[in-house]
Scaffold this active site. Sequence first.
Site, PDB file in Angstrom:
ATOM      1  CG  HIS A   1      27.174  31.824  93.980  1.00  0.00           C
ATOM      2  ND1 HIS A   1      27.812  33.028  93.798  1.00  0.00           N
ATOM      3  CD2 HIS A   1      26.201  32.073  94.881  1.00  0.00           C
ATOM      4  CE1 HIS A   1      27.256  33.946  94.564  1.00  0.00           C
ATOM      5  NE2 HIS A   1      26.269  33.389  95.238  1.00  0.00           N
TER       6      HIS A   1
ATOM      7  CG  ASP B   1      30.122  33.422  91.228  1.00  0.00           C
ATOM      8  OD1 ASP B   1      29.368  32.576  90.722  1.00  0.00           O
ATOM      9  OD2 ASP B   1      29.940  33.906  92.355  1.00  0.00           O
TER      10      ASP B   1
ATOM     11  CB  SER C   1      24.547  36.320  95.379  1.00  0.00           C
ATOM     12  OG  SER C   1      25.574  36.302  96.318  1.00  0.00           O
TER      13      SER C   1
END
Length: 305
Positions: free
Chosen positions: A123, A153, A227
């Site tokens: 993402h 992901d 992230s």
Amino acid sequence: MAVRVFGRRGAAFAASLALCTIVAAPSWAQPPEGPFAEVFAQLAGRLVGVVVNVSTQAVGPAAKTSQDAPQNSPGTPGAPLDEFFRDFFGDKGGPGGSGPPRTASLGSGFIIDPAGLIVTNNHVIANAEQITVTLSDDTTMQAQVIGRDAVTDLALLKIDAKTPLPAATWGDSAKARVGDWVLAIGNPFGLGGSVTAGIISATARDIHSGPYDDYLQTDASINRGNSGGPMFNLSGEVVGINTAIYSPSGGSIGIGFAIPAALAQPIIEQLKATGKVERGWIGARIQPMTDEIAESLGLDKTAAR
């Protein structure tokens, strides 16, 4: 006549008491010495070089930055972890949702090969036209996508390194226990090389983001930009990839989630080898039970009725 306050014994006792106080004071001001007192500093100094900042730009003249993004930026509808706050800022179109997408994101990653292979979250680089990687020494390089897997992901990037780079090693997340200390290093709000510490709060956490939910939960501070960054154990091994936080307010409240290394490592190996992930599947078909099928299975013919 003068009054003697202390006798010889009293004076000696007072002097020794003052000496003890003077000698003891520095020990109270110093932190306790021991192997654990230095472990985080040593780990941070050794590992910060394997962590990188990942920034992306997509088509459009006015991409949002992390500072411009709203606190509760939603993900793409239907995407994994859409209900959880993550550090990418949507597929934003122009006013009213029209016009070309304008996106920008800040994330983290870590080097797994001295030749320049970098792991991050899918993402973080979703829909990116340009991906820029910033190393710990502030060197910036353009990166290309080797492969990505939206289901878990995960994404694998490649930069053209002129010299061998420091690389992280995978740990065994299956051995991670609730209460184990962990270290998170990443790029929260664009502040590269930020180090936070915490413990593993839970294992095998299902947050209903996809079919392979098996997250490690941690209270180490994770924010926008973390992230794709690594979560290390005290041996300096990557046991998780920081992916999401649960946050009603948009800030860290000590509930973060990391993809376990046991899930991520084989996916990354597939991306490295073929650029894609292939999964096995099994199916079943239902058909009516006939007399012939019942007889062939040694069943009474009444089973066909």
